[in-house]
Design a protein around this motif. Structure first.
Motif, mmCIF file in Angstrom:
data_model
loop_
_atom_site.group_PDB
_atom_site.id
_atom_site.type_symbol
_atom_site.label_atom_id
_atom_site.label_comp_id
_atom_site.label_asym_id
_atom_site.label_seq_id
_atom_site.Cartn_x
_atom_site.Cartn_y
_atom_site.Cartn_z
ATOM 1 N N VAL A 241 0.859 -1.188 0.000
ATOM 2 C CA VAL A 241 0.000 0.000 0.000
ATOM 3 C C VAL A 241 0.890 1.232 0.000
ATOM 4 N N SER A 242 0.650 2.131 -0.938
ATOM 5 C CA SER A 242 1.427 3.377 -0.952
ATOM 6 C C SER A 242 0.625 4.507 -0.329
ATOM 7 N N LEU A 243 1.346 5.396 0.354
ATOM 8 C CA LEU A 243 0.786 6.638 0.886
ATOM 9 C C LEU A 243 1.496 7.770 0.181
ATOM 10 N N ARG B 117 6.984 -8.952 -0.259
ATOM 11 C CA ARG B 117 5.523 -9.136 -0.277
ATOM 12 C C ARG B 117 5.155 -10.472 -0.924
ATOM 13 N N ASP B 118 5.770 -10.744 -2.081
ATOM 14 C CA ASP B 118 5.387 -11.925 -2.857
ATOM 15 C C ASP B 118 5.885 -13.227 -2.232
ATOM 16 N N GLU B 119 7.123 -13.216 -1.719
ATOM 17 C CA GLU B 119 7.732 -14.462 -1.251
ATOM 18 C C GLU B 119 7.504 -14.731 0.228
ATOM 19 N N ARG B 120 7.317 -13.682 1.026
ATOM 20 C CA ARG B 120 7.157 -13.863 2.470
ATOM 21 C C ARG B 120 5.772 -13.481 2.967
ATOM 22 N N GLY B 121 4.958 -12.921 2.088
ATOM 23 C CA GLY B 121 3.628 -12.501 2.508
ATOM 24 C C GLY B 121 3.635 -11.287 3.403
ATOM 25 N N THR B 122 4.729 -10.526 3.359
ATOM 26 C CA THR B 122 4.847 -9.324 4.194
ATOM 27 C C THR B 122 3.939 -8.227 3.652
ATOM 28 N N THR B 123 3.174 -7.602 4.528
ATOM 29 C CA THR B 123 2.404 -6.424 4.150
ATOM 30 C C THR B 123 3.336 -5.213 4.199
ATOM 31 N N VAL B 124 3.384 -4.459 3.119
ATOM 32 C CA VAL B 124 4.282 -3.318 3.012
ATOM 33 C C VAL B 124 3.451 -2.048 2.878
ATOM 34 N N MET B 125 3.688 -1.086 3.758
ATOM 35 C CA MET B 125 3.078 0.236 3.622
ATOM 36 C C MET B 125 4.210 1.230 3.423
ATOM 37 N N VAL B 126 4.177 1.935 2.299
ATOM 38 C CA VAL B 126 5.292 2.793 1.931
ATOM 39 C C VAL B 126 4.818 4.223 1.673
ATOM 40 N N ALA B 127 5.412 5.176 2.391
ATOM 41 C CA ALA B 127 5.171 6.594 2.139
ATOM 42 C C ALA B 127 6.155 7.049 1.070
ATOM 43 N N THR B 128 5.653 7.730 0.045
ATOM 44 C CA THR B 128 6.531 8.102 -1.054
ATOM 45 C C THR B 128 6.015 9.339 -1.779
ATOM 46 N N HIS B 129 6.971 10.089 -2.354
ATOM 47 C CA HIS B 129 6.626 11.184 -3.256
ATOM 48 C C HIS B 129 6.594 10.712 -4.707
ATOM 49 N N ASP B 130 7.063 9.490 -4.950
ATOM 50 C CA ASP B 130 7.311 8.999 -6.299
ATOM 51 C C ASP B 130 6.067 8.312 -6.864
ATOM 52 N N PRO B 131 5.410 8.892 -7.882
ATOM 53 C CA PRO B 131 4.216 8.257 -8.443
ATOM 54 C C PRO B 131 4.523 6.903 -9.081
ATOM 55 N N GLY B 132 5.766 6.716 -9.546
ATOM 56 C CA GLY B 132 6.148 5.431 -10.122
ATOM 57 C C GLY B 132 6.099 4.313 -9.104
ATOM 58 N N ILE B 133 6.485 4.620 -7.859
ATOM 59 C CA ILE B 133 6.415 3.622 -6.785
ATOM 60 C C ILE B 133 4.956 3.354 -6.428
ATOM 61 N N ALA B 134 4.161 4.402 -6.334
ATOM 62 C CA ALA B 134 2.749 4.235 -5.996
ATOM 63 C C ALA B 134 2.046 3.334 -7.005
ATOM 64 N N GLU B 135 2.380 3.476 -8.282
ATOM 65 C CA GLU B 135 1.737 2.690 -9.334
ATOM 66 C C GLU B 135 2.035 1.199 -9.206
ATOM 67 N N ARG B 136 3.148 0.863 -8.574
ATOM 68 C CA ARG B 136 3.536 -0.543 -8.454
ATOM 69 C C ARG B 136 2.885 -1.235 -7.261
ATOM 70 N N ASP C 9 -0.318 -2.397 -4.662
ATOM 71 C CA ASP C 9 -1.660 -2.954 -4.851
ATOM 72 C C ASP C 9 -2.748 -1.923 -4.590
ATOM 73 N N ALA C 10 -2.459 -0.973 -3.727
ATOM 74 C CA ALA C 10 -3.411 0.092 -3.422
ATOM 75 C C ALA C 10 -2.637 1.382 -3.233
ATOM 76 N N ALA C 11 -3.192 2.482 -3.721
ATOM 77 C CA ALA C 11 -2.543 3.787 -3.604
ATOM 78 C C ALA C 11 -3.494 4.751 -2.891
ATOM 79 N N LEU C 12 -3.037 5.304 -1.771
ATOM 80 C CA LEU C 12 -3.833 6.244 -0.987
ATOM 81 C C LEU C 12 -3.150 7.599 -1.012
ATOM 82 N N HIS C 13 -3.925 8.646 -1.191
ATOM 83 C CA HIS C 13 -3.354 9.998 -1.292
ATOM 84 C C HIS C 13 -3.790 10.833 -0.100
ATOM 85 N N LEU C 14 -2.818 11.437 0.573
ATOM 86 C CA LEU C 14 -3.079 12.296 1.729
ATOM 87 C C LEU C 14 -2.835 13.755 1.375
#
Length: 223
Positions: free
Chosen positions: A39-41, A191-210, A212-217
């Protein structure tokens, strides 16, 4: 139906300003994150991305609302229970925060050294350095590593307690685009191999696009 690993309901956090007023950094945010997803923020500086991650990781405490992670309402945990909770969540920062006098291996070990564990600490740390592609740099100091390598060590350190949830605050912000892409590749592999849930804060729209869900604050609210 699988329960979300993170459920946030009407979360609010404000910080005092010199004039006596308060700045609402997170203002009524509600969201859910499913297990094993990324999930991207996104949002401009000051939008509340980092504060929201800090609240989920219990680095900051809520003013009101609730955050439930893996069935635990972290706002109701005692100080001792919160310390235990923090060890179940991995955190990756923009500035790496490696200890300069310690080797890559010892930096990975640092979070678990004071505690008894059911696993062999050295073995786990070496395994994680291999996972992030740095098993041949275990004896290197941070000053002997590139920025991307230091961030890989930081990711390995965040994984040493096998967290189900990994919080990444601008993990590519200090890296060139090629290295940043490689770091994001690594997070998505986890995420794919270990089933880890990843939440990433980013300014980069390219990362957000990759993700599963993109949230905008913006201004502390989801838009």
């Amino acid at each position: 139906m699988t329960d979300p690993i993170v459920r946030i309901t009407e979360a609010r956090k404000a910080f005092p300003l010199p004039d006596g007023s308060r700045l609402a950094a997170v203002d009524g945010v509600s969201l859910e994150a499913e297990p094993g997803t990324a999930v991207s923020l996104t949002g401009p500086s000051g939008s509340g991305k980092s504060t929201l991650l800090h609240l989920i990781g219990a680095i900051e405490r809520l003013d009101s609302g609730s955050i439930v992670v893996a069935g635990q309402d972290i706002g109701k945990l005692s100080r001792k229970a919160l310390a235990g909770y923090r060890r179940t969540v991995g955190f990756v920062f923009q500035r790496f925060h490696l200890l300069p006098a310690l080797t890559a291996l010892d930096n990975v070990l640092a979070p678990v050294l004071p505690f008894r564990t059911a696993f062999d600490k050295q073995e786990r740390a070496r395994e994680l350095l291999k996972v992030v592609g740095l098993d041949d740099r275990a004896a290197a100091l941070p000053s002997q590593l590139s920025g991307g390598q230091q961030q890989r060590v930081a990711i390995a350190r965040a994984l040493v307690n096998e967290p189900r949830l990994l919080l990444a605050d601008e993990p590519t912000g200090n890296l060139d685009s090629r290295t940043g892409t490689a770091i994001m590749d690594l997070l998505l592999t986890l995420r794919d191999e270990r089933g880890t849930t990843v939440m990433v804060a980013t300014h980069d729209p390219g990362i957000a696009e990759r993700c599963d869900a993109a949230l905008h604050l913006r201004d502390g609210r989801l838009r």
